[in-house]
Design a protein around this motif. Structure first.
Motif, PDB file in Angstrom:
ATOM      1  N   TRP A 135      69.183 -14.417 -22.160  1.00 48.82           N
ATOM      2  CA  TRP A 135      69.263 -15.536 -21.217  1.00 48.82           C
ATOM      3  C   TRP A 135      67.892 -15.860 -20.648  1.00 48.82           C
ATOM      4  O   TRP A 135      67.076 -14.974 -20.391  1.00 48.82           O
ATOM      5  N   GLY A 136      67.640 -17.130 -20.435  1.00 48.84           N
ATOM      6  CA  GLY A 136      66.455 -17.543 -19.716  1.00 48.84           C
ATOM      7  C   GLY A 136      66.708 -17.512 -18.219  1.00 48.84           C
ATOM      8  O   GLY A 136      67.846 -17.336 -17.771  1.00 48.84           O
ATOM      9  N   PRO A 137      65.668 -17.693 -17.413  1.00 52.35           N
ATOM     10  CA  PRO A 137      65.827 -17.658 -15.954  1.00 52.35           C
ATOM     11  C   PRO A 137      66.461 -18.914 -15.366  1.00 52.35           C
ATOM     12  O   PRO A 137      66.845 -18.909 -14.194  1.00 52.35           O
ATOM     13  N   GLY A 138      66.563 -19.970 -16.137  1.00 50.33           N
ATOM     14  CA  GLY A 138      67.194 -21.191 -15.683  1.00 50.33           C
ATOM     15  C   GLY A 138      66.199 -22.217 -15.168  1.00 50.33           C
ATOM     16  O   GLY A 138      65.090 -21.885 -14.754  1.00 50.33           O
ATOM     17  N   THR A 139      66.613 -23.463 -15.200  1.00 51.46           N
ATOM     18  CA  THR A 139      65.825 -24.552 -14.647  1.00 51.46           C
ATOM     19  C   THR A 139      66.756 -25.463 -13.846  1.00 51.46           C
ATOM     20  O   THR A 139      67.862 -25.777 -14.278  1.00 51.46           O
ATOM     21  N   GLN A 140      66.299 -25.858 -12.660  1.00 52.31           N
ATOM     22  CA  GLN A 140      67.129 -26.636 -11.747  1.00 52.31           C
ATOM     23  C   GLN A 140      67.123 -28.110 -12.133  1.00 52.31           C
ATOM     24  O   GLN A 140      66.065 -28.712 -12.321  1.00 52.31           O
ATOM     25  N   VAL A 141      68.303 -28.684 -12.219  1.00 54.06           N
ATOM     26  CA  VAL A 141      68.476 -30.119 -12.411  1.00 54.06           C
ATOM     27  C   VAL A 141      69.220 -30.663 -11.201  1.00 54.06           C
ATOM     28  O   VAL A 141      70.317 -30.208 -10.884  1.00 54.06           O
ATOM     29  N   THR A 142      68.614 -31.616 -10.527  1.00 55.36           N
ATOM     30  CA  THR A 142      69.229 -32.233  -9.360  1.00 55.36           C
ATOM     31  C   THR A 142      69.316 -33.736  -9.588  1.00 55.36           C
ATOM     32  O   THR A 142      68.299 -34.391  -9.844  1.00 55.36           O
ATOM     33  N   VAL A 143      70.515 -34.273  -9.491  1.00 54.44           N
ATOM     34  CA  VAL A 143      70.756 -35.697  -9.704  1.00 54.44           C
ATOM     35  C   VAL A 143      71.191 -36.311  -8.384  1.00 54.44           C
ATOM     36  O   VAL A 143      72.219 -35.930  -7.824  1.00 54.44           O
ATOM     37  N   SER A 144      70.424 -37.253  -7.896  1.00 46.99           N
ATOM     38  CA  SER A 144      70.727 -37.910  -6.634  1.00 46.99           C
ATOM     39  C   SER A 144      71.552 -39.168  -6.868  1.00 46.99           C
ATOM     40  O   SER A 144      71.506 -39.781  -7.942  1.00 46.99           O
ATOM     41  N   SER A 145      72.287 -39.582  -5.831  1.00 54.48           N
ATOM     42  CA  SER A 145      73.169 -40.741  -5.937  1.00 54.48           C
ATOM     43  C   SER A 145      72.399 -42.044  -5.980  1.00 54.48           C
ATOM     44  O   SER A 145      71.435 -42.283  -5.348  1.00 54.48           O
TER      45      SER A 145
END
Length: 124
Positions: free
Chosen positions: A114-124
């Motif tokens: 597994w990788g450490p992850g990457t944050q995806v944030t989608v705003s309205s």
């Protein structure tokens, strides 16, 4: 030994696009099935898509038409193209490799990376 590192996450407005990359680094010989997963705070990790070494893909039905998984074995990289993003897509996105073959110095294999992850944030 072997590491998975995701990049490409960030903040995007609804309807926008992002392309995530997962680099399998090390003295890599090959790897078989890779997948993208995501997890929102307080929610269970869920599968997004998988791709085999032969390029066969599988998607969660709700992702079809918006997300696309691909791989470039010359770069030991797996991609996730995300289009028409929605606020509910907000999550940490993780890359997974089922089995990676690497030189050490004889070829060996390591599983469930597994990788450490990457944050995806989608705003309205």
């Amino acid at each position: 030994q072997v590491q998975l590192v995701e990049t490409g996450g960030g903040l995007v407005q609804a309807g926008g696009s992002l392309r995530l990359s997962c680099v399998v680094s090390g003295r890599i010989h090959s790897f078989n099935v890779a997948g993208w997963y995501r997890q929102a705070p307080g929610k269970q990790r869920e599968l997004v898509a998988t791709i085999t070494s032969g390029g066969n893909t599988n998607y969660v039905e709700s992702m079809k038409g918006r997300f696309s998984i691909s791989r470039d074995d010359a770069k030991n990289t797996v991609y996730l193209q995300m289009n028409s993003l929605k606020p509910e897509d907000t999550a940490v996105y993780y890359c997974n490799a089922d089995r990676v073959f690497y030189w050490s110095p004889i070829v060996r294999d390591i599983t469930n990376l597994w990788g450490p992850g990457t944050q995806v944030t989608v705003s309205s």
